[in-house]
Design a protein around this motif. Structure first.
Motif, PDB file in Angstrom:
ATOM      1  N   ALA A  52       1.680   6.863  -6.643  1.00  0.00           N
ATOM      2  CA  ALA A  52       0.613   7.817  -6.936  1.00  0.00           C
ATOM      3  C   ALA A  52       1.095   9.255  -6.774  1.00  0.00           C
ATOM      4  CB  ALA A  52      -0.591   7.551  -6.051  1.00  0.00           C
ATOM      5  N   VAL A  53       1.875   9.515  -5.726  1.00  0.00           N
ATOM      6  CA  VAL A  53       2.394  10.868  -5.497  1.00  0.00           C
ATOM      7  C   VAL A  53       3.324  11.284  -6.635  1.00  0.00           C
ATOM      8  CG1 VAL A  53       3.893  12.257  -4.019  1.00  0.00           C
ATOM      9  CG2 VAL A  53       2.136  10.803  -3.005  1.00  0.00           C
TER      10      VAL A  53
ATOM     11  N   LEU B 226       0.623   0.138  -9.915  1.00  0.00           N
ATOM     12  CA  LEU B 226      -0.803   0.445  -9.793  1.00  0.00           C
ATOM     13  C   LEU B 226      -1.634  -0.831  -9.909  1.00  0.00           C
ATOM     14  CD1 LEU B 226      -1.035   3.725 -11.888  1.00  0.00           C
ATOM     15  CD2 LEU B 226      -0.785   3.476  -9.415  1.00  0.00           C
TER      16      LEU B 226
ATOM     17  N   LEU C 181       0.827  -1.199   0.000  1.00  0.00           N
ATOM     18  CA  LEU C 181       0.000   0.000   0.000  1.00  0.00           C
ATOM     19  C   LEU C 181       0.862   1.250   0.000  1.00  0.00           C
ATOM     20  CD1 LEU C 181      -2.819   1.206   0.113  1.00  0.00           C
ATOM     21  CD2 LEU C 181      -2.701   1.088   2.613  1.00  0.00           C
ATOM     22  N   GLN C 182       1.957   1.198   0.800  1.00  0.00           N
ATOM     23  CA  GLN C 182       2.847   2.352   0.852  1.00  0.00           C
ATOM     24  C   GLN C 182       3.491   2.619  -0.504  1.00  0.00           C
ATOM     25  OE1 GLN C 182       5.920   2.051   3.784  1.00  0.00           O
ATOM     26  NE2 GLN C 182       6.695   4.127   3.436  1.00  0.00           N
ATOM     27  N   ARG C 183       3.878   1.521  -1.205  1.00  0.00           N
ATOM     28  CA  ARG C 183       4.467   1.690  -2.542  1.00  0.00           C
ATOM     29  C   ARG C 183       3.461   2.295  -3.504  1.00  0.00           C
ATOM     30  NH1 ARG C 183       7.793   0.715  -6.565  1.00  0.00           N
ATOM     31  NH2 ARG C 183       7.049  -0.264  -8.485  1.00  0.00           N
ATOM     32  N   THR C 184       2.194   1.835  -3.414  1.00  0.00           N
ATOM     33  CA  THR C 184       1.165   2.379  -4.299  1.00  0.00           C
ATOM     34  C   THR C 184       0.991   3.872  -4.075  1.00  0.00           C
ATOM     35  OG1 THR C 184       0.030   0.258  -4.336  1.00  0.00           O
ATOM     36  CG2 THR C 184      -1.246   2.194  -4.973  1.00  0.00           C
ATOM     37  N   TRP C 185       1.000   4.285  -2.798  1.00  0.00           N
ATOM     38  CA  TRP C 185       0.848   5.711  -2.500  1.00  0.00           C
ATOM     39  C   TRP C 185       2.055   6.511  -3.002  1.00  0.00           C
ATOM     40  CZ3 TRP C 185      -3.052   8.676  -1.525  1.00  0.00           C
ATOM     41  CH2 TRP C 185      -4.211   8.131  -0.959  1.00  0.00           C
ATOM     42  N   SER C 186       3.236   5.924  -2.847  1.00  0.00           N
ATOM     43  CA  SER C 186       4.439   6.618  -3.320  1.00  0.00           C
ATOM     44  C   SER C 186       4.386   6.812  -4.827  1.00  0.00           C
ATOM     45  CB  SER C 186       5.689   5.820  -2.938  1.00  0.00           C
ATOM     46  OG  SER C 186       5.800   5.704  -1.538  1.00  0.00           O
TER      47      SER C 186
END
Length: 719
Positions: free
Chosen positions: A9-10, A515, A2-7
């Motif tokens: 996305a940013v 993603l 999840l953290q990788r996905t957010w990174s």
């Protein structure tokens, strides 16, 4: 995870924000109603524009003479030395010989010390004639008005070099005035030629073409304007297109210079809507800011200095023009591609699969765009009525194709998911590496597109955590360029813009792999929905009219008349005289087959020809009718001359209503048969009354698209 996905996305948001900033910056400056005396103000230039763009003023017309007198008087009033140069011009043009008398207005502002700067003058060029179908506020009234305001500003603060302002006649008839000027003066006395144009009624001014040894002029352009919008790819693309401008005549003669234009809102181009009310005042301001800036930059330089080499150049955020010599572009390319190959080999990266996926994504996106537009055109045949088949609400299609490209990228990202990050980075960089090597040799003006994403990509190849750097650089360069391609080429050629967009987009593959897996299907559905919405919304209204046209053709020899239309099909207005099912036939002198129906015979004045007395060769005097703006002439066989010009064929186009004398050497016994066809602008009163008012959701066809509202009056002289 999840953290990788957010990174990811940013990082994607940051890349998107840079791209959005590049697009938002791509616009003209705000117009200035007033400014200090030595600076440019669109408000002051607008006064000239209103005088120029009152009505259509094609070459040879009474309004053309009115505009010429105004331009000459205004320039003279600002202190310039003004002359009007009249020349008979004969030019071969697309199968005919165009014959006209051009009247160029030449305004010279003397420099304070021209000999100290090499003695060569700076030449600014715009054309004061318009097409017969529009008042020409943008094309090219905006440039004419901006040049007059620049003459005024230059008088407030002179420069060392002489500055010559050339207002040409007959550009719309095939650069006739520019040809006359070059034949009379050559280009040797001018250190640089700056031409100004428009293809639409708005948008930023874009420097899209240069001459040889453009490096010093590109540097001057970079310093001349607060918004120096240009890239060297444009000149490479423009060279492949069938377009022309006055600059073409100077370029062919060996001049150095720059060609600039604004090109948005193409539906106003060459139409009755190319008027003062629709012109973007910011575009006028951008014209003038750049003109005055270039005059200041080049006005004190030694323009006699030859050489300087050509440059590769591109703008960043429409504010900074990056440029460097072509020779250094080749060196940079060699070093960058070499370093990339070394890193791939040293790190033993397996990059071919990812490279194939990236290349495939570009091809698939381009092919899908081409196929989907073909489907749209088949479902909406009314697109064929529009100039360049460009829909009024093009935003739906631009958005749809952009989202389609994203869907293809997401699908490609799924294919490379699970591979080592450095291999994905290396694989996507293979495509720019190959294209950089090719363009650096064959089309160096395009090499910047691949040079800088690949250069920063070397850092990402060494440290995959930096994989966001190549798409970040591409986001600063590609979006306005792709948008300009879509405007310049139109939706039927949208696949070209999508291919360029995907060349940048594949650099995102290392990020998109993080993603969700099923994003491609969702995004693809959104793309289809946007394209479907644009297709369903397509239609015509008073705000978004359909161009249509009728031509009344009278044959005085045969005693008959026809209604003609080059439109793809009839509509409510044209059916009033063409009927429900008109035949499509060859309809000379129209270039393509046209819809035809019988028409009543009206009593219209016809062109005439007469044989002048005297020994020797046959001397013909051809007199167009008083309503003609152009007369098509088919001469008898033999060798013919107009003044001092030998004619290369039998087909002529005469511009204006002045009588013309032509001399022909005929074989003994050859009959003298001369066919004459006057071309009137608009339907004659009797014909217009028969067809009635045009519906509010239609507009006249623009000049240059297909046959527009006109009367053709044919006569045959037999001597």
């Amino acid at each position: 995870m999840l953290q990788r996905t957010w990174s990811v996305a940013v990082l994607l948001v940051v890349v998107a924000a840079v791209g959005a900033l590049a697009v938002l910056a791509f616009r003209p400056p705000s117009p200035r109603a007033d400014a200090p005396p030595a600076e440019f103000a669109a408000g002051r230039a607008e006064e000239h524009l209103r005088a120029v763009a009152q009505r259509p003023h094609p070459i040879g017309s009474a309004d053309n003479a009115r505009v010429r007198e105004y331009v000459a008087g205004a320039a003279r009033g600002f202190g310039a030395e003004v002359s009007v140069e009249s020349d008979d011009v004969v030019r071969a043009w697309r199968g005919v010989e165009r014959v006209a008398t051009t009247h160029n207005v030449v305004a010279r502002v003397r420099g304070t010390d021209p000999s100290a700067s090499g003695g060569k003058a700076l030449l600014l060029v715009s054309h004061y004639d318009s097409v017969p179908t529009g008042p020409g506020a943008a094309d090219d009234g905006a440039a004419v008005a901006a040049m007059l305001e620049t003459v005024r500003a230059l008088g407030q603060r002179p420069v060392r070099n002489d500055v010559v302002f050339l207002f040409t006649d007959g550009e719309e008839a095939g650069t006739l005035g520019a040809e006359a000027f070059v034949r009379r003066h050559g280009v040797g006395d001018y250190g640089a030629v700056l031409n100004w144009e428009a293809r639409g009624s708005g948008g930023p001014v874009w420097m899209f073409e240069t001459g040889p040894d453009n490096g010093p002029l590109v540097s001057a352009f970079a310093a001349a304007s607060g918004r120096p919008i240009a890239n060297s790819l444009a000149a490479e693309v423009y060279r492949l297109m069938p377009n022309y401008s006055d600059f073409s005549a100077f370029l062919a003669a060996g001049a150095r210079g720059l060609n600039s234009a604004f090109i948005e809102h193409v539906h106003d181009y060459h139409s009755p809507y190319d008027d003062v009310s629709r012109l973007d005042r910011g575009s006028l301001q951008h014209h003038g800011d750049t003109m005055v800036g270039l005059v200041r930059e080049l006005g004190d330089r030694d323009l006699s200095a030859a050489g300087g080499g050509s440059a590769v150049y591109f703008d960043l955020f429409s504010r900074v023009l990056v440029r460097y010599p072509v020779w250094s572009a080749a060196l940079l390319a060699a070093v960058t591609v070499g370093a990339f190959l070394v890193l791939v080999v040293v790190r033993r990266l397996r990059v071919l699969f990812v490279a194939g996926v990236a290349a495939g994504a570009v091809v698939v996106a381009g092919a899908l765009t081409f196929a989907l537009w073909a489907a749209v055109a088949a479902l909406r045949p009314g697109l064929a009525f529009l100039a360049l088949s460009e829909p009024h609400e093009r935003g739906w299609f631009v958005a749809g194709f952009a989202v389609l490209g994203l869907a293809v990228l997401l699908g490609a990202a799924r294919l490379v998911r699970g591979r080592a990050p450095e291999e994905v980075v290396g694989g996507v960089l293979v495509l720019p590496a190959v294209l950089l090597a090719v363009t650096a040799v064959l089309v160096p003006g395009a090499s910047f597109l691949f040079q800088w994403p690949l250069a920063v990509g070397l850092l990402a190849l060494w440290r995959p955590r930096l994989a966001f750097l190549p798409p970040l650089v591409a986001a600063a360069v590609y979006p306005p360029l792709v948008g300009t391609l879509l405007v310049a080429l139109g939706m039927p050629m949208a696949a070209v813009g999508v291919v360029f967009a995907l060349l940048a987009g594949v650099l995102l593959l290392p990020l998109l792999g993080g993603l969700p897996r099923h994003g491609a299907l969702v995004v693809g559905a959104v793309a289809v929905a946007l394209l479907a919405a644009g297709t369903l919304r397509f239609g015509f209204s008073p705000a978004e009219p359909r161009p249509n046209a009728l031509v009344y053709r009278l044959d005085t020899e045969a005693g008959r008349a026809d209604w003609l239309s080059g439109d793809p099909e009839t509509d409510e207005w044209t059916r009033r005289v063409l009927g429900e099912d008109p035949e499509r036939v060859a309809a000379p002198p129209l270039p393509e087959p046209a819809l035809r129906a019988d028409a009543p015979v009206l009593d219209l004045p016809a062109p005439t020809a007469e044989v002048l007395p005297g020994p020797g060769a046959l001397r013909l005097r051809i007199t167009p009718g008083e309503r003609a703006w152009r007369t098509h002439v088919t001469l008898p066989g033999g060798s013919c001359r107009f003044g001092g010009h030998r004619l290369g064929g039998r087909q002529l186009e005469l511009y204006g209503t002045a009588p013309r004398e032509i001399t022909c050497e005929l074989a003994p016994g050859e009959p003298v048969v001369v066919e004459l066809v006057d071309h009137w602008v608009g339907l004659p009163p009797g014909a217009a009354d028969l067809v009635g008012a045009r519906p509010p959701d239609t507009m006249p066809v623009q000049s240059g698209n297909r046959p527009y509202d006109a009367a053709l009056v044919r006569a045959v002289f037999r001597g």
